[in-house]
Design an enzyme around this catalytic site. Structure first.
Site, PDB file in Angstrom:
ATOM      1  N   MET A 120       0.832  -1.204   0.000  1.00 46.51           N
ATOM      2  CA  MET A 120       0.000   0.000   0.000  1.00 46.51           C
ATOM      3  C   MET A 120       0.870   1.258   0.000  1.00 46.51           C
ATOM      4  O   MET A 120       0.634   2.173  -0.788  1.00 46.51           O
ATOM      5  CB  MET A 120      -0.939   0.020   1.218  1.00 46.51           C
ATOM      6  CG  MET A 120      -1.974  -1.060   1.222  1.00 46.51           C
ATOM      7  SD  MET A 120      -3.003  -1.082  -0.259  1.00 46.51           S
ATOM      8  CE  MET A 120      -4.167   0.229   0.075  1.00 46.51           C
ATOM      9  N   ASP A 135      10.871   3.358   5.767  1.00 48.48           N
ATOM     10  CA  ASP A 135      10.590   2.032   6.312  1.00 48.48           C
ATOM     11  C   ASP A 135      11.713   1.689   7.274  1.00 48.48           C
ATOM     12  O   ASP A 135      12.641   2.481   7.465  1.00 48.48           O
ATOM     13  CB  ASP A 135      10.427   0.989   5.195  1.00 48.48           C
ATOM     14  CG  ASP A 135       9.413  -0.083   5.626  1.00 48.48           C
ATOM     15  OD1 ASP A 135       9.612  -0.661   6.713  1.00 48.48           O
ATOM     16  OD2 ASP A 135       8.443  -0.331   4.897  1.00 48.48           O
ATOM     17  N   VAL A 191       1.684   1.522   7.654  1.00 45.45           N
ATOM     18  CA  VAL A 191       2.430   0.435   8.296  1.00 45.45           C
ATOM     19  C   VAL A 191       1.456  -0.706   8.594  1.00 45.45           C
ATOM     20  O   VAL A 191       0.281  -0.620   8.266  1.00 45.45           O
ATOM     21  CB  VAL A 191       3.157   0.913   9.588  1.00 45.45           C
ATOM     22  CG1 VAL A 191       4.102   2.066   9.262  1.00 45.45           C
ATOM     23  CG2 VAL A 191       2.174   1.317  10.672  1.00 45.45           C
ATOM     24  N   VAL A 192       1.948  -1.766   9.243  1.00 44.40           N
ATOM     25  CA  VAL A 192       1.069  -2.922   9.458  1.00 44.40           C
ATOM     26  C   VAL A 192      -0.174  -2.549  10.268  1.00 44.40           C
ATOM     27  O   VAL A 192      -0.164  -1.587  11.034  1.00 44.40           O
ATOM     28  CB  VAL A 192       1.783  -4.088  10.203  1.00 44.40           C
ATOM     29  CG1 VAL A 192       2.782  -4.749   9.304  1.00 44.40           C
ATOM     30  CG2 VAL A 192       2.374  -3.612  11.495  1.00 44.40           C
ATOM     31  N   GLU A 193      -1.218  -3.337  10.068  1.00 45.44           N
ATOM     32  CA  GLU A 193      -2.506  -3.042  10.689  1.00 45.44           C
ATOM     33  C   GLU A 193      -2.491  -3.486  12.162  1.00 45.44           C
ATOM     34  O   GLU A 193      -3.229  -4.405  12.551  1.00 45.44           O
ATOM     35  CB  GLU A 193      -3.600  -3.735   9.863  1.00 45.44           C
ATOM     36  CG  GLU A 193      -5.016  -3.299  10.105  1.00 45.44           C
ATOM     37  CD  GLU A 193      -5.383  -1.901   9.605  1.00 45.44           C
ATOM     38  OE1 GLU A 193      -4.500  -1.179   9.099  1.00 45.44           O
ATOM     39  OE2 GLU A 193      -6.548  -1.530   9.760  1.00 45.44           O
ATOM     40  N   LYS A 240       1.004   1.464  14.867  1.00 41.83           N
ATOM     41  CA  LYS A 240       0.513   2.725  14.307  1.00 41.83           C
ATOM     42  C   LYS A 240       0.691   3.852  15.331  1.00 41.83           C
ATOM     43  O   LYS A 240       1.105   4.953  14.980  1.00 41.83           O
ATOM     44  CB  LYS A 240      -0.963   2.589  13.909  1.00 41.83           C
ATOM     45  CG  LYS A 240      -1.148   1.721  12.653  1.00 41.83           C
ATOM     46  CD  LYS A 240      -2.558   1.782  12.131  1.00 41.83           C
ATOM     47  CE  LYS A 240      -2.834   0.808  11.006  1.00 41.83           C
ATOM     48  NZ  LYS A 240      -2.178   1.093   9.739  1.00 41.83           N
ATOM     49  N   SER A 255      -7.352   0.247   7.593  1.00 39.23           N
ATOM     50  CA  SER A 255      -8.551  -0.248   6.928  1.00 39.23           C
ATOM     51  C   SER A 255      -9.656  -0.556   7.932  1.00 39.23           C
ATOM     52  O   SER A 255     -10.814  -0.661   7.551  1.00 39.23           O
ATOM     53  CB  SER A 255      -8.230  -1.469   6.075  1.00 39.23           C
ATOM     54  OG  SER A 255      -7.538  -2.410   6.827  1.00 39.23           O
ATOM     55  N   HIS A 302      -7.937   6.287   3.680  1.00 41.67           N
ATOM     56  CA  HIS A 302      -7.947   4.855   3.393  1.00 41.67           C
ATOM     57  C   HIS A 302      -8.059   4.587   1.889  1.00 41.67           C
ATOM     58  O   HIS A 302      -9.106   4.814   1.285  1.00 41.67           O
ATOM     59  CB  HIS A 302      -9.111   4.195   4.160  1.00 41.67           C
ATOM     60  CG  HIS A 302      -9.217   2.730   3.927  1.00 41.67           C
ATOM     61  ND1 HIS A 302     -10.414   2.053   3.921  1.00 41.67           N
ATOM     62  CD2 HIS A 302      -8.271   1.800   3.676  1.00 41.67           C
ATOM     63  CE1 HIS A 302     -10.185   0.772   3.679  1.00 41.67           C
ATOM     64  NE2 HIS A 302      -8.899   0.594   3.514  1.00 41.67           N
ATOM     65  N   ASN A 324      -6.884  -1.382  -2.500  1.00 47.32           N
ATOM     66  CA  ASN A 324      -5.846  -2.117  -3.215  1.00 47.32           C
ATOM     67  C   ASN A 324      -6.384  -2.670  -4.541  1.00 47.32           C
ATOM     68  O   ASN A 324      -7.460  -3.274  -4.524  1.00 47.32           O
ATOM     69  CB  ASN A 324      -5.394  -3.277  -2.296  1.00 47.32           C
ATOM     70  CG  ASN A 324      -4.250  -4.052  -2.881  1.00 47.32           C
ATOM     71  OD1 ASN A 324      -3.511  -3.549  -3.727  1.00 47.32           O
ATOM     72  ND2 ASN A 324      -4.119  -5.296  -2.474  1.00 47.32           N
ATOM     73  N   GLU A 368     -11.468   6.572   1.343  1.00 44.29           N
ATOM     74  CA  GLU A 368     -12.309   6.920   2.485  1.00 44.29           C
ATOM     75  C   GLU A 368     -11.530   7.918   3.342  1.00 44.29           C
ATOM     76  O   GLU A 368     -10.416   7.607   3.780  1.00 44.29           O
ATOM     77  CB  GLU A 368     -12.625   5.676   3.326  1.00 44.29           C
ATOM     78  CG  GLU A 368     -13.630   4.733   2.676  1.00 44.29           C
ATOM     79  CD  GLU A 368     -13.947   3.504   3.546  1.00 44.29           C
ATOM     80  OE1 GLU A 368     -15.025   2.937   3.383  1.00 44.29           O
ATOM     81  OE2 GLU A 368     -13.105   3.112   4.379  1.00 44.29           O
ATOM     82  N   ASN A 391     -15.388  -1.665   4.087  1.00 45.59           N
ATOM     83  CA  ASN A 391     -15.009  -2.952   4.683  1.00 45.59           C
ATOM     84  C   ASN A 391     -16.083  -3.482   5.630  1.00 45.59           C
ATOM     85  O   ASN A 391     -16.272  -4.689   5.759  1.00 45.59           O
ATOM     86  CB  ASN A 391     -13.674  -2.834   5.424  1.00 45.59           C
ATOM     87  CG  ASN A 391     -12.519  -2.830   4.448  1.00 45.59           C
ATOM     88  OD1 ASN A 391     -12.686  -3.194   3.273  1.00 45.59           O
ATOM     89  ND2 ASN A 391     -11.358  -2.393   4.897  1.00 45.59           N
TER      90      ASN A 391
END
Ligand code: COA
Length: 721
Positions: A325, A344, A401-403, A408, A430, A451, A454, A463, A501
């Protein structure tokens, strides 16, 4: 004030400038048509005129076609007459007694292209903004001011079908290649060149029609009735393959062309104007028009109610996390001229971000949409870092970054240390609520959600999540940024799953349930593709990644335990089958290509696919689509978006919900809410309480109302409590 200006030079070159007063684009309204007709009469009688050059007074637009806003005023029974009026006007142009030349300096669409087709010559600028096409099918109609009659004569059957049935827009180089324009002219010399060209036609008389410029093979095929039949059948197959036969306009256009190719123009025009009545005013056309207006409306919005709130200027974008993403978001920014800085935690991850971006551009180069010099310029707008250097200069940073909430939160805290107090943080979460991400932030007013879907470069929705403390300026800035990146933003409330979602979750989990109960994977997916979804729910799960779906599902299950079960399937995740990215999920993959449904998946799910379908398609469809309608109703009750129009737009742009159905709630309205309620009640009785209709559906059904007729009033729900 007149839309047209005439200037006749002593040598007889008449230049008509089309410059619609007070409008950004030139378009053919009823009023403009009346005026144009008068001009054409005057020109035909003007003894001074020996050649006519038509130019535009708008910098990037030649003619944007018919005035689409007037479509809603045309009664279906008047569609044929409206078509005949346009045809007659352009015939008037075609019959002017001297050479006519269209100088296409920019966008030329629909009726604009039909106007140009009625000229003897067409010159087109190679400016990046210049595109030509007949996008009518995208609005549920087809070219009926002579486009279907004239284009095949000019460019041959196959080329014309390709343009008319897809509505695609092409640049000057491709337009020249197919013979739609006579010359692709370098933009800097366009005006000068067009005048010189037009002058060279003085005294040469009308252009004699020439056969389409085709390769020997194309000509051989088009020359015989059998060859033409092959081309037409292939085109029909392609349309049905791409649209499932759900869109009447391209099929009707095909019939027009089939019936008229090679016939005298008068006969062809007659068929064209007769057949337009078969699509104009139909449900699909009205739905597509509504979507067009809804998208146009967003262009005018700022994302906030107060007109005094201004979006901040953004000159650089920061992106935290260079994964799929993050890399996609950075690529999009750089592609749109905005320098993007990725961060990163290790070089390998950064390299992956660069690779993801480069791949998108390389594909564009391979498809000749971009040249390698342009690719290099865009790549140069990307930079990467392992620390936060350069982030202080980024007015907005998107976090991708990762969900995981802790991660976060910690990147937000680190980021706040290095940026000025005005910097804005848009989280590409998401499912995790912004309120939770920003709970410990020093400046929560600068935090909101941004948001993306993908793949980022393809999916048109963003969003914009309004956190409880997000400032109006933050929302306006993210909203404006999304538009600048070519996306359609929809502002949503900060509740679990936000909008898209949350609505997808019950749909995806029900699809998995159907498989567990013995439905075949391919039957479930096929049913939804027949309904019009671009991919089936199990295919979608594989594409999104089952691990991602499970994680999102957990958040949603916690919020709405009564209705939503985890989205993917834990057993498959535990077995390492995460979908496309691991080469297996509900399907097997080879070289990234989806193959057969997986035997192992059935085993892991302890499912026994029935030899004959476990449920008929209508049951599968009801079990999958109605929970989405129900969840959408709950979303309206929770005021996640202000009304059904925004919800439908988001579902179409975010999930590919079939546009011809007008959107999820439009579809429910067309079914009738009493029917929606009774179907949900039947499902509740048969399959469980997760189908219990939302209070607003029951209320609207009782009142014989519709979502669009009477928006649901917010009521307390489990999310709000
Ligand atoms: N009919 C009516 N209005 C039109 C129009 C059309 N064919 N084309 C553009 N407009 C209007 C827009 O609604 C907008 O109106 P607003 O100023 O009131 O908001 C204005 O022209 C500017 O358009 P916008 O889209 O903001 O500008 P742009 O430079 O981003 O894009 C176009 C210009 C022409 C590429 C784009 O507007 C477009 O694609 N229009 C549709 C064209 C079309 O489909 N024509 C075929 C009709 S069958």
């Amino acid at each position: 004030m007149s839309a047209f200006q005439l200037d006749v030079a002593p040598d007889g070159l008449a230049v008509v400038t089309f410059d619609l007063p007070g409008e950004k684009v030139n378009k053919f309204s009823r009023e403009v048509f009346v005026e144009l007709s008068e001009w054409l009469v005057r020109l035909s009688q003007d003894p001074r005129v020996r050649a006519l050059l038509v130019v535009s007074g708008k910098p990037d637009v030649f003619i944007a076609g018919a005035d689409i806003k007037e479509f809603t005023e045309v009664r279906p029974e008047d569609a044929s007459a409206g078509s005949a009026r346009g045809q007659a006007l352009f015939e008037q142009l075609a019959r002017l007694p001297f050479p006519t030349i269209a100088a296409i300096n920019g966008v030329c669409l629909g009726g604009g292209t039909e106007f140009a087709l009625a000229c003897d010559w067409r010159l087109m600028s190679d400016a990046p903004a210049a595109r030509i096409g007949l996008p009518e099918v995208r609005l549920g109609i087809f070219p009926a001011w002579g486009g279907c009659a004239r284009l095949p004569r000019l460019v041959g059957l196959a080329n014309a079908l390709d343009l008319i049935l897809t509505g695609k827009q092409i640049d000057a180089r491709r337009a020249k290649k197919v013979g739609l324009v006579d010359e692709a002219v370098p933009a800097p010399i366009f005006d000068e060149y067009a005048r010189r060209f037009a002058r060279s036609k003085i005294g040469t008389g009308k252009r004699t029609p020439r056969p389409a410029r085709l390769s020997a093979a194309e000509r051989a095929l088009e020359a015989t009735p059998i060859g033409r039949r092959i081309i037409l059948n292939k085109a029909r197959e392609t349309v049905i393959g791409q649209t499932g036969g759900h869109y009447p306009a391209p099929l009707e256009a095909l019939k027009v062309i089939e019936e008229t190719y090679g016939k005298p123009i008068e006969a062809a025009l007659e068929v064209e104007s007769r057949r337009i009545a078969n699509v104009f005013g139909g449900e699909v056309q009205r739905n597509l028009l509504d979507i067009f207006f809804a998208t146009e409306q967003v262009k005018k919005e700022t994302g906030v109610a107060d007109p005094n709130v201004r979006a901040r200027d953004v000159s650089r974008l920061g992106v935290l996390g260079a994964g799929l993403m993050g890399g996609g978001i950075a690529q999009l920014a750089a592609d749109r001229g905005l320098p993007a800085r990725m961060k990163d935690i290790e070089p390998k991850a950064l390299a992956q971000g660069y690779r993801a971006a480069a791949k998108i551009w390389k594909d564009a180069v391979a498809r000749r949409r971009l040249n390698s010099r342009e690719m290099a310029t865009r790549m140069a707008r990307l930079s990467g870092t392992l620390d936060y250097s350069g982030f202080a200069q980024c007015e907005v940073t998107v976090e991708a970054v990762v969900e995981k909430l802790e991660v976060k939160r910690s990147v937000l805290a680190e980021w706040e240390q290095v940026v000025p107090p005005t910097a804005i943080f848009g989280s590409n979460t998401s499912t995790i609520p912004i309120a939770q991400i920003a709970a410990a932030a020093g400046r929560p007013e600068n935090v909101a959600g941004m948001h993306f879907f993908n793949p980022v470069h393809r999916m048109p929705l963003v969003e914009v999540i309004r956190g409880e403390k997000s400032s109006e300026e933050t929302i306006a800035t993210i909203f404006a940024l999304a538009k600048r990146l070519g996306k359609t933003p929809v502002v949503v409330r900060d509740l679990p799953g936000f909008l898209v979602n949350r609505i997808l979750a019950p749909y995806l989990s029900e699809a998995v349930r159907l498989v567990r109960e013995g439905s075949r994977i391919e039957d479930v997916d096929r049913t939804m593709k027949d309904f019009g979804m671009p991919v089936g729910p199990l295919e979608l799960l594989d594409d999104v990644g089952l691990d991602t779906a499970v994680k999102a599902g957990e958040v949603l299950q916690a919020a709405f335990p009564h209705r939503i079960k985890s989205g993917g399937d834990e057993a498959l995740v535990a077995a390492g089958r995460l979908g496309r990215k691991t080469g297996s999920g509900f399907y097997e993959y080879e070289g990234g290509k989806r193959g057969r449904p997986s035997r192992t998946a059935y085993e892991i799910l302890r499912a026994q696919p029935a030899a004959s379908p476990r449920y008929p398609p209508e049951v599968i469809e009801s079990r999958l689509v109605l929970p989405m309608v129900n969840e959408a109703a709950f979303c309206l009750e929770d005021a996640v978006v202000p009304g059904p129009g925004k919800l439908d737009l988001a579902m179409i742009l975010g999930t590919g919900f079939p546009p011809f159905r007008g959107g999820l709630l439009r579809w429910a309205d067309s079914l009738g809410l009493p029917r929606v309620r009774s179907l949900l009640e039947e499902l509740t009785e048969r399959f469980g309480s997760r189908f219990e209709p939302a209070r607003s559906i029951r209320r609207l059904a009782d009142a014989r109302g519709t979502f669009y007729g009477s928006p649901a009033q917010p009521v307390d729900t489990e999310a709000a409590s």
